[in-house]
Design a protein around this motif. Structure first.
Motif, PDB file in Angstrom:
ATOM      1  N   ALA A   1      27.719  63.292  82.531  1.00 46.86           N
ATOM      2  CA  ALA A   1      27.921  64.346  81.537  1.00 46.86           C
ATOM      3  C   ALA A   1      29.283  64.199  80.854  1.00 46.86           C
ATOM      4  O   ALA A   1      29.397  64.350  79.628  1.00 46.86           O
ATOM      5  CB  ALA A   1      27.808  65.714  82.205  1.00 46.86           C
ATOM      6  N   LYS A   2      30.309  63.886  81.623  1.00 44.59           N
ATOM      7  CA  LYS A   2      31.640  63.733  81.060  1.00 44.59           C
ATOM      8  C   LYS A   2      31.743  62.478  80.191  1.00 44.59           C
ATOM      9  O   LYS A   2      32.443  62.480  79.161  1.00 44.59           O
ATOM     10  CB  LYS A   2      32.680  63.699  82.183  1.00 44.59           C
ATOM     11  N   ILE A   3      31.060  61.421  80.584  1.00 41.60           N
ATOM     12  CA  ILE A   3      31.032  60.210  79.761  1.00 41.60           C
ATOM     13  C   ILE A   3      30.371  60.494  78.421  1.00 41.60           C
ATOM     14  O   ILE A   3      30.849  60.049  77.360  1.00 41.60           O
ATOM     15  CB  ILE A   3      30.305  59.074  80.500  1.00 41.60           C
ATOM     16  N   THR A   4      29.288  61.242  78.438  1.00 44.03           N
ATOM     17  CA  THR A   4      28.580  61.572  77.207  1.00 44.03           C
ATOM     18  C   THR A   4      29.483  62.345  76.241  1.00 44.03           C
ATOM     19  O   THR A   4      29.562  62.029  75.047  1.00 44.03           O
ATOM     20  CB  THR A   4      27.321  62.392  77.517  1.00 44.03           C
ATOM     21  N   ALA A   5      30.193  63.340  76.747  1.00 45.97           N
ATOM     22  CA  ALA A   5      31.079  64.131  75.890  1.00 45.97           C
ATOM     23  C   ALA A   5      32.221  63.273  75.353  1.00 45.97           C
ATOM     24  O   ALA A   5      32.595  63.377  74.173  1.00 45.97           O
ATOM     25  CB  ALA A   5      31.634  65.325  76.673  1.00 45.97           C
ATOM     26  N   THR A   6      32.754  62.418  76.193  1.00 46.93           N
ATOM     27  CA  THR A   6      33.851  61.550  75.770  1.00 46.93           C
ATOM     28  C   THR A   6      33.409  60.598  74.672  1.00 46.93           C
ATOM     29  O   THR A   6      34.094  60.426  73.650  1.00 46.93           O
ATOM     30  CB  THR A   6      34.388  60.757  76.976  1.00 46.93           C
ATOM     31  N   ARG A   7      32.269  59.965  74.870  1.00 45.59           N
ATOM     32  CA  ARG A   7      31.754  59.031  73.869  1.00 45.59           C
ATOM     33  C   ARG A   7      31.414  59.757  72.569  1.00 45.59           C
ATOM     34  O   ARG A   7      31.634  59.231  71.474  1.00 45.59           O
ATOM     35  CB  ARG A   7      30.527  58.294  74.403  1.00 45.59           C
ATOM     36  N   LEU A   8      30.889  60.972  72.669  1.00 46.06           N
ATOM     37  CA  LEU A   8      30.564  61.734  71.465  1.00 46.06           C
ATOM     38  C   LEU A   8      31.828  61.987  70.644  1.00 46.06           C
ATOM     39  O   LEU A   8      31.821  61.833  69.414  1.00 46.06           O
ATOM     40  CB  LEU A   8      29.887  63.052  71.843  1.00 46.06           C
ATOM     41  N   CYS A   9      32.920  62.339  71.306  1.00 43.05           N
ATOM     42  CA  CYS A   9      34.183  62.531  70.588  1.00 43.05           C
ATOM     43  C   CYS A   9      34.644  61.228  69.933  1.00 43.05           C
ATOM     44  O   CYS A   9      35.107  61.222  68.786  1.00 43.05           O
ATOM     45  CB  CYS A   9      35.259  63.036  71.550  1.00 43.05           C
ATOM     46  N   GLN A  10      34.488  60.121  70.633  1.00 44.37           N
ATOM     47  CA  GLN A  10      34.891  58.828  70.073  1.00 44.37           C
ATOM     48  C   GLN A  10      34.014  58.428  68.888  1.00 44.37           C
ATOM     49  O   GLN A  10      34.510  57.885  67.892  1.00 44.37           O
ATOM     50  CB  GLN A  10      34.850  57.753  71.158  1.00 44.37           C
ATOM     51  N   PHE A  11      32.723  58.695  68.984  1.00 46.06           N
ATOM     52  CA  PHE A  11      31.812  58.356  67.881  1.00 46.06           C
ATOM     53  C   PHE A  11      32.114  59.204  66.649  1.00 46.06           C
ATOM     54  O   PHE A  11      32.018  58.717  65.508  1.00 46.06           O
ATOM     55  CB  PHE A  11      30.354  58.540  68.309  1.00 46.06           C
ATOM     56  N   ILE A  12      32.455  60.469  66.856  1.00 50.69           N
ATOM     57  CA  ILE A  12      32.833  61.331  65.726  1.00 50.69           C
ATOM     58  C   ILE A  12      34.056  60.754  65.023  1.00 50.69           C
ATOM     59  O   ILE A  12      34.100  60.670  63.788  1.00 50.69           O
ATOM     60  CB  ILE A  12      33.079  62.780  66.207  1.00 50.69           C
ATOM     61  N   ARG A  13      35.051  60.311  65.789  1.00 50.93           N
ATOM     62  CA  ARG A  13      36.242  59.711  65.194  1.00 50.93           C
ATOM     63  C   ARG A  13      35.910  58.398  64.483  1.00 50.93           C
ATOM     64  O   ARG A  13      36.520  58.068  63.461  1.00 50.93           O
ATOM     65  CB  ARG A  13      37.302  59.468  66.271  1.00 50.93           C
ATOM     66  N   ARG A  14      34.947  57.654  65.020  1.00 53.08           N
ATOM     67  CA  ARG A  14      34.546  56.405  64.393  1.00 53.08           C
ATOM     68  C   ARG A  14      33.951  56.656  63.007  1.00 53.08           C
ATOM     69  O   ARG A  14      34.165  55.885  62.066  1.00 53.08           O
ATOM     70  CB  ARG A  14      33.529  55.678  65.284  1.00 53.08           C
TER      71      ARG A  14
END
Length: 310
Positions: free
Chosen positions: A138-151
């Protein structure tokens, strides 16, 4: 000049309460809705709340948390509820035009066999620790989502802080629901109160853990909130050194004044043998934790004695 508005999820939890107690909290208008006011597992309700209040910054510190026992007993909830909460608040903020977001993650995201110290680039390079895999995913998913938004959007300051293990004021002390250090405080206190001469430790006590005082994490988060542009996109937050489980028991016993001996149950699970954060990015960001282990334990024990519920 009008204060900026911060939306703090998990305001009634340990991290959230330490943020609310921080000396810089008064510089913000802080919205800290409880779960009855805002159910983060409800996507529509979360979207509507963020759109109505339009915060300048979100700190996402909410989650279903617990130690080894809780994670092993309720893996569905730890995966499903935490995934929903992270996804809902991140997307609600982004879709409402919130440009600044601090996501709180966990070192359980690191591979079980990762070499210590744990570096941010190691995430998703190996299998996770089974005893808390649901929470980690769950924490990996949230982290990656934040990174994808920045991308996709360079102007979106969606950053993730990965704290080491935490303890402190407003912690949970019942071993069925708590993390290691508050559980130790509870066990050793009861041993002293009941005149017991031994306290049991799970495993042989040689596993190493890095525990930071929660007030120090609040300090790092408030620094990040005040200058989020300078904060790395993904950053460990910790001490850069660790101690054995045995050493934590010994320090707690010393603070409490219990003079018994420890026994070891080698049949119990102990999780990863070591979880030590690399703090290169944190050091470059010019922040370090100010509270010593003993001072943190002393403050936490005083909180416990003053009526903390287990």
């Amino acid at each position: 000049m009008a204060k900026q508005t911060m939306l703090l999820t998990g305001g009634s939890g340990m991290v959230g309460r330490n943020i609310l107690e921080h000396t810089w909290a008064g510089a913000w208008t802080i919205l800290a809705p409880g779960s009855r006011e805002l159910d983060l597992t409800d996507a529509r309700a979360t979207t509507d709340y963020v759109a109505a209040h339009k915060p300048d910054l979100v700190i996402h510190a909410a989650g279903q948390v617990g130690g080894i026992q809780a994670n092993m007993a309720h893996p569905v909830a730890f995966l499903e509820r935490n995934t929903a909460m992270g996804r809902n608040i991140i997307m609600a903020a982004y879709q409402s035009g919130v440009r600044n977001f601090l996501n709180l993650a966990s070192t359980c995201m690191y591979p079980r066999a990762a070499e210590n110290p744990l570096r941010e680039e190691m995430i998703l390079t190996g299998a996770l620790e089974p005893t808390n895999e649901g929470y980690a995913l769950a924490k990996i998913t949230a982290t990656r989502l934040c990174q994808f938004i920045r991308r996709e959007d360079n102007a979106a300051q969606y950053k993730t802080i990965i704290p080491c293990n935490l303890f402190g004021r407003h912690d949970k002390f019942d071993p069925k629901h708590s993390h290691l250090l508050p559980a130790i405080i509870h066990k050793v206190h009861l041993a002293k109160q009941n005149g017991e001469t031994t306290v049991e430790i799970w495993g042989d006590g040689t596993a190493r853990r890095e525990f930071m005082y929660a007030g120090d994490l609040a300090d790092a988060l408030m620094k990040g909130a005040s200058d989020i542009d300078a904060l790395p996109e993904l950053m460990n937050c910790g001490l850069g050194h660790d101690h054995t489980i045995n050493a934590y028991y010994e320090t707690v016993a010393d603070v409490i004044g219990w003079e018994g001996t420890f026994t070891h149950d080698l049949s119990k699970p102990v999780g990863m043998k070591q979880k030590l954060c690399a703090i290169d990015r944190q050091t470059e960001w010019a922040w370090s934790a100010p509270t010593s282990l003993r001072d943190g334990i002393k403050s936490t024990y005083e909180f416990y004695l003053n009526g903390a519920t287990t």
